[in-house]
Design an enzyme around this catalytic site. Structure first.
Site, mmCIF file in Angstrom:
data_model
loop_
_atom_site.group_PDB
_atom_site.id
_atom_site.type_symbol
_atom_site.label_atom_id
_atom_site.label_comp_id
_atom_site.label_asym_id
_atom_site.label_seq_id
_atom_site.Cartn_x
_atom_site.Cartn_y
_atom_site.Cartn_z
ATOM 1 N N ASP A 107 0.845 -1.189 0.000
ATOM 2 C CA ASP A 107 0.000 0.000 0.000
ATOM 3 C C ASP A 107 0.886 1.246 0.000
ATOM 4 O O ASP A 107 1.823 1.349 0.798
ATOM 5 C CB ASP A 107 -0.911 0.012 1.235
ATOM 6 C CG ASP A 107 -1.939 1.130 1.167
ATOM 7 O OD1 ASP A 107 -3.015 0.893 0.592
ATOM 8 O OD2 ASP A 107 -1.657 2.222 1.683
ATOM 9 N N ASN A 110 -2.427 12.810 -4.676
ATOM 10 C CA ASN A 110 -3.455 13.253 -5.623
ATOM 11 C C ASN A 110 -3.951 14.655 -5.294
ATOM 12 O O ASN A 110 -4.132 15.500 -6.182
ATOM 13 C CB ASN A 110 -4.627 12.272 -5.608
ATOM 14 C CG ASN A 110 -4.324 10.984 -6.355
ATOM 15 O OD1 ASN A 110 -3.531 10.972 -7.294
ATOM 16 N ND2 ASN A 110 -4.939 9.901 -5.935
ATOM 17 N N HIS A 128 -4.265 14.186 -10.091
ATOM 18 C CA HIS A 128 -4.436 12.760 -10.352
ATOM 19 C C HIS A 128 -3.525 12.251 -11.462
ATOM 20 O O HIS A 128 -3.211 11.056 -11.501
ATOM 21 C CB HIS A 128 -5.897 12.475 -10.701
ATOM 22 C CG HIS A 128 -6.814 12.566 -9.527
ATOM 23 N ND1 HIS A 128 -7.306 13.760 -9.060
ATOM 24 C CD2 HIS A 128 -7.316 11.612 -8.694
ATOM 25 C CE1 HIS A 128 -8.083 13.537 -8.015
ATOM 26 N NE2 HIS A 128 -8.097 12.253 -7.765
ATOM 27 N N ASP A 170 -1.374 8.961 -11.139
ATOM 28 C CA ASP A 170 -1.333 7.852 -12.098
ATOM 29 C C ASP A 170 0.104 7.512 -12.483
ATOM 30 O O ASP A 170 0.448 6.333 -12.666
ATOM 31 C CB ASP A 170 -2.129 8.212 -13.346
ATOM 32 C CG ASP A 170 -3.631 8.279 -13.074
ATOM 33 O OD1 ASP A 170 -4.058 7.791 -12.012
ATOM 34 O OD2 ASP A 170 -4.363 8.833 -13.918
ATOM 35 N N GLU A 230 -4.606 2.375 -4.453
ATOM 36 C CA GLU A 230 -3.148 2.427 -4.348
ATOM 37 C C GLU A 230 -2.586 1.156 -3.737
ATOM 38 O O GLU A 230 -1.457 1.130 -3.258
ATOM 39 C CB GLU A 230 -2.732 3.631 -3.503
ATOM 40 C CG GLU A 230 -3.090 3.550 -2.037
ATOM 41 C CD GLU A 230 -4.483 4.052 -1.721
ATOM 42 O OE1 GLU A 230 -4.735 4.387 -0.553
ATOM 43 O OE2 GLU A 230 -5.319 4.119 -2.643
#
Length: 282
Positions: free
Chosen positions: A116, A124, A129, A133, A159
């Site tokens: 994680d 973000n 975002h 990504d 994530e």
């Protein structure tokens, strides 16, 4: 077709040496369809030369081949997560379940890990975002390069990533997870920092669970790894924790069912602000 495929494969391999040629050409099903199309094309050419009426017989074969090719492409697309290129959650769980069942039957070691990204929401919120990504894609590439060839990685959701490590006992799985944590901790956040400025790097928390006599299926392993991941989060993040034992059937090991830790034991989630002197870990 051969020339075009060779040029495309060469360009992709120069950009990403870890890319598999078989995946780039569509897998075995894609190759079978290409060979079938070439054979049908040759037969249609002979049929057209013999009699134009024979083309009516060849039309259903061409349509069937096109549908078969589309089906193969859709199946291949459904197997892979679009943002990371790793296996999708459903595909990973399906393949991992088969490996776990085989390991239980043959009594061979196996382990799973849940990875994680720490404070990914703040990435973000702070940088957007698109940067998030890019971080996901970087983590996926680092996982692929840092794992063994026969390990299986997938994007579990958001994530979070899942790893299957066949033939790995608890000690070896813990060693692999620690190595991956160090590799992933070197990934910078691509947010367009100025030259000479040290960009912040991500950190990850990893929970590892090894196959034991009390585990009956993949669900038990994932629950144990998820509990270990939550322990790594409570320990301050950027850590690896090994599950002590598989959870009891009546236990609620999932993070959303666990009792929230004491506020003093969990670092506050302050808004991420990069420093000019050194980039704090996210």
């Amino acid at each position: 077709w051969v020339l075009n495929t060779a040029l495309v494969v060469s360009a992709v391999r120069l950009d990403d040496p870890t890319a598999r040629v078989l995946d780039m050409v569509g897998g075995k099903d894609g190759l079978y369809n290409d060979v079938a199309e070439a054979c049908v094309g040759a037969l249609v050419a002979f049929a057209a030369a013999a009699s134009p009426l024979l083309l009516l017989v060849a039309l259903p074969c061409g349509a069937l081949l096109q549908r078969s090719a589309r089906h193969s492409q859709l199946v291949q697309a459904s197997r892979v997560d679009a943002k990371t290129g790793l296996l999708s959650a459903a595909t990973w769980q399906r393949e991992a379940a088969v490996e776990v069942t085989r390991a239980i039957r043959t009594r061979t070691p196996l382990a799973v890990a849940m990875v994680d990204i720490d404070h990914f929401k703040q990435v973000n919120d702070t940088y957007g975002h698109l940067v998030g990504d890019a971080v996901l894609a970087g983590v996926a590439a680092a996982l692929t390069g840092g794992m063994r060839e026969y390990d299986i990685a997938g994007r579990f959701g958001g994530e979070e990533f899942s790893l299957l490590m066949p033939h790995a006992d608890a000690d070896e799985a813990l060693h692999i997870a620690e190595r991956l944590r160090e590799i992933l901790g070197q990934i910078p956040i691509p947010a367009g920092f100025q030259t000479g400025e040290d960009p912040p790097h991500i950190t990850v928390s990893i929970g590892v669970a090894a196959l034991t006599t009390g585990v009956s299926d993949l669900t038990d392993l994932l629950a144990a790894a998820d509990t270990a991941l939550y322990r790594a989060k409570r320990a301050g993040r950027n850590a690896v924790r090994l599950a002590d034992h598989p959870p009891e059937a009546s236990a609620a090991p999932a993070r959303e069912k666990s009792k929230p830790p004491d506020a003093s034991a969990v670092p506050a989630r302050e808004k991420f602000k990069p420093s000019a002197e050194a980039g704090p870990a996210v």
